[in-house]
Write a protein that holds these residues in place. Structure first.
Motif, PDB file in Angstrom:
ATOM      1  N   SER A  35       0.874  -1.169   0.000  1.00  0.00           N
ATOM      2  CA  SER A  35       0.000   0.000   0.000  1.00  0.00           C
ATOM      3  C   SER A  35       0.911   1.218   0.000  1.00  0.00           C
ATOM      4  O   SER A  35       1.970   1.199   0.640  1.00  0.00           O
ATOM      5  N   PRO A  36       0.540   2.274  -0.729  1.00  0.00           N
ATOM      6  CA  PRO A  36       1.456   3.422  -0.834  1.00  0.00           C
ATOM      7  C   PRO A  36       1.825   3.967   0.541  1.00  0.00           C
ATOM      8  O   PRO A  36       0.972   4.289   1.352  1.00  0.00           O
ATOM      9  N   GLN A  37       3.136   4.038   0.779  1.00  0.00           N
ATOM     10  CA  GLN A  37       3.649   4.592   2.022  1.00  0.00           C
ATOM     11  C   GLN A  37       4.039   6.054   1.801  1.00  0.00           C
ATOM     12  O   GLN A  37       4.133   6.539   0.676  1.00  0.00           O
ATOM     13  N   THR A  38       4.268   6.772   2.911  1.00  0.00           N
ATOM     14  CA  THR A  38       4.811   8.125   2.801  1.00  0.00           C
ATOM     15  C   THR A  38       6.155   8.043   2.099  1.00  0.00           C
ATOM     16  O   THR A  38       7.034   7.305   2.535  1.00  0.00           O
ATOM     17  N   PRO A  39       6.318   8.737   0.976  1.00  0.00           N
ATOM     18  CA  PRO A  39       7.549   8.556   0.190  1.00  0.00           C
ATOM     19  C   PRO A  39       8.789   9.000   0.947  1.00  0.00           C
ATOM     20  O   PRO A  39       8.768   9.966   1.708  1.00  0.00           O
ATOM     21  N   VAL A  40       9.864   8.264   0.736  1.00  0.00           N
ATOM     22  CA  VAL A  40      11.173   8.592   1.287  1.00  0.00           C
ATOM     23  C   VAL A  40      12.057   9.016   0.131  1.00  0.00           C
ATOM     24  O   VAL A  40      12.219   8.279  -0.847  1.00  0.00           O
ATOM     25  N   SER A  41      12.610  10.218   0.225  1.00  0.00           N
ATOM     26  CA  SER A  41      13.456  10.726  -0.858  1.00  0.00           C
ATOM     27  C   SER A  41      14.839  10.096  -0.794  1.00  0.00           C
ATOM     28  O   SER A  41      15.456  10.027   0.263  1.00  0.00           O
ATOM     29  N   THR A  42      15.326   9.624  -1.945  1.00  0.00           N
ATOM     30  CA  THR A  42      16.660   9.022  -2.048  1.00  0.00           C
ATOM     31  C   THR A  42      17.332   9.561  -3.304  1.00  0.00           C
ATOM     32  O   THR A  42      16.682  10.178  -4.155  1.00  0.00           O
ATOM     33  N   PRO A  43      18.637   9.326  -3.465  1.00  0.00           N
ATOM     34  CA  PRO A  43      19.302   9.745  -4.705  1.00  0.00           C
ATOM     35  C   PRO A  43      18.746   9.083  -5.956  1.00  0.00           C
ATOM     36  O   PRO A  43      19.011   9.524  -7.066  1.00  0.00           O
ATOM     37  N   ASN A 101       5.080   2.643  -9.475  1.00  0.00           N
ATOM     38  CA  ASN A 101       3.946   2.343 -10.346  1.00  0.00           C
ATOM     39  C   ASN A 101       2.710   2.144  -9.481  1.00  0.00           C
ATOM     40  O   ASN A 101       2.657   1.199  -8.695  1.00  0.00           O
ATOM     41  N   PHE A 102       1.757   3.045  -9.612  1.00  0.00           N
ATOM     42  CA  PHE A 102       0.536   2.959  -8.804  1.00  0.00           C
ATOM     43  C   PHE A 102      -0.556   2.239  -9.588  1.00  0.00           C
ATOM     44  O   PHE A 102      -0.745   2.484 -10.790  1.00  0.00           O
ATOM     45  N   ILE A 103      -1.283   1.370  -8.885  1.00  0.00           N
ATOM     46  CA  ILE A 103      -2.398   0.640  -9.494  1.00  0.00           C
ATOM     47  C   ILE A 103      -3.611   0.840  -8.598  1.00  0.00           C
ATOM     48  O   ILE A 103      -3.538   0.627  -7.381  1.00  0.00           O
ATOM     49  N   PHE A 104      -4.702   1.241  -9.197  1.00  0.00           N
ATOM     50  CA  PHE A 104      -5.940   1.481  -8.471  1.00  0.00           C
ATOM     51  C   PHE A 104      -6.951   0.405  -8.864  1.00  0.00           C
ATOM     52  O   PHE A 104      -7.159   0.143 -10.039  1.00  0.00           O
ATOM     53  N   PHE A 105      -7.595  -0.195  -7.830  1.00  0.00           N
ATOM     54  CA  PHE A 105      -8.558  -1.271  -8.081  1.00  0.00           C
ATOM     55  C   PHE A 105      -9.940  -0.842  -7.632  1.00  0.00           C
ATOM     56  O   PHE A 105     -10.080  -0.051  -6.710  1.00  0.00           O
TER      57      PHE A 105
END
Length: 320
Positions: free
Chosen positions: A229-237, A316-320
């Motif tokens: 499930s989409p988590q709070t994004p973590v910024s990386t290089p 890649n987000f997928i909505f159902f």
């Protein structure tokens, strides 16, 4: 030719050209000998007094002489070439110095994203024949293949340690680039290889299955397909991580060819072109994901220097 004191001399060899077409010259090879007392190695041909058509080094000819010493030279070696025909002078003396070199010392085989500066500057070290660094030498950096860029001037001088440094920037095309460093005083060159990252994953549904396509520039890269499930994004290089392997969400799952995380799948390795295609059934790929899912592909490879490198794809987000 004088050789270093204490050196054991082996593999003496001599090479000349063959005479032909009824030429009168005698092609007898020169004889090599080692004088362990005087610390010299020499080659002798037949003298002019013995045979005026002996095998001398004549105009337009090239002879080669070779030997190996197990003790390296620490100074220039004294050498003498005796002239074949009688006259003045009878010989020519000169010094032989081992050839210097230029080698990459940093920045080789690194990777960067499109448009980024590479983390390490390219560093090439110039040394003389005795291994000592040579400062104030002009080195020309040139991109010989690929889309990498060299911001600033192309010619830089070596510093007190004999090192010439140049920034390199990833171009707009994901690919491998080669940068050549040339020591202008001698024409000696050395090459650097850098990789502009291409790591893209996308999917498409087909008859209840999910088809995943991954594009890289690296053959044999180990892949891990993570879903959550989409988590709070973590910024990386490498971009934003929504499927954190280190801090997974409740619905986290993974399929991996590394065998270190999630379910093992030997198919998750890039092919000879650096790409990977794999298909999963809907229930298998979406186990526990709920109505909204996010997929990301992780990549791992060991570069030419034995250093481990990680890639991560865009989400890649997928909505159902």
């Amino acid at each position: 030719i004088a050789f270093p004191t204490g050196g054991n001399i082996t593999n003496l060899s001599f090479h000349d050209g063959d005479y032909h077409s009824c030429e009168p010259f005698d092609g007898t090879d020169w004889i090599g000998t080692v004088d362990a007392v005087a610390n010299t190695v020499r080659w002798d041909g037949v003298s002019y007094a013995t045979n005026t058509d002996a095998n001398a080094i004549r105009w337009g000819n090239l002879f080669s002489f070779h030997f190996e010493s197990d003790v390296p030279a620490t100074a220039a070696l004294a050498a003498k070439l005796k002239l074949f025909k009688p006259g003045t002078p009878t010989d020519v003396t000169f010094n032989l110095s081992p050839k210097g070199s230029m080698v990459p010392v940093s920045g080789n085989y690194q990777g960067a994203n499109v448009g980024e500066d590479f983390a390490k500057q390219l560093e090439a070290q110039v040394t003389d024949g005795f291994g000592a660094p040579v400062p104030n030498q002009a080195v020309l950096f040139t991109v010989t293949s690929g889309s990498a860029l060299l911001p600033g001037g192309s010619i830089v001088l070596t510093d007190a340690t004999g090192v010439a440094r140049h920034l390199v920037r990833a171009g707009n095309s994901p690919e491998t680039s080669t940068i050549q460093a040339e020591l202008l005083a001698t024409g000696v060159t050395t090459d650097f290889t850098v990789h502009v990252r291409r790591f893209r994953t996308f999917w498409t549904p087909a008859n209840g299955n999910l088809l995943f396509f991954t594009e890289t520039e690296r053959p044999g890269m180990f892949l891990t397909l993570a879903y959550d499930s989409p988590q709070t994004p973590v910024s990386t290089p490498w971009g934003s991580i929504h499927t954190s392997i280190l801090n997974p969400g409740f619905d986290f799952g993974a399929l991996s060819s590394t065998g270190l995380i999630g379910a093992y799948d030997a198919n998750l390795v890039t092919d000879a072109t650096g790409n990977n295609n794999v298909t999963y059934g809907g229930n298998q790929a979406l186990n526990g994901a709920g109505f909204t899912a996010v997929f990301q592909m992780y990549g791992y490879y060991t570069d030419e220097l034995g250093v481990g490198n990680y890639y991560i794809s865009e989400p890649n987000f997928i909505f159902f």
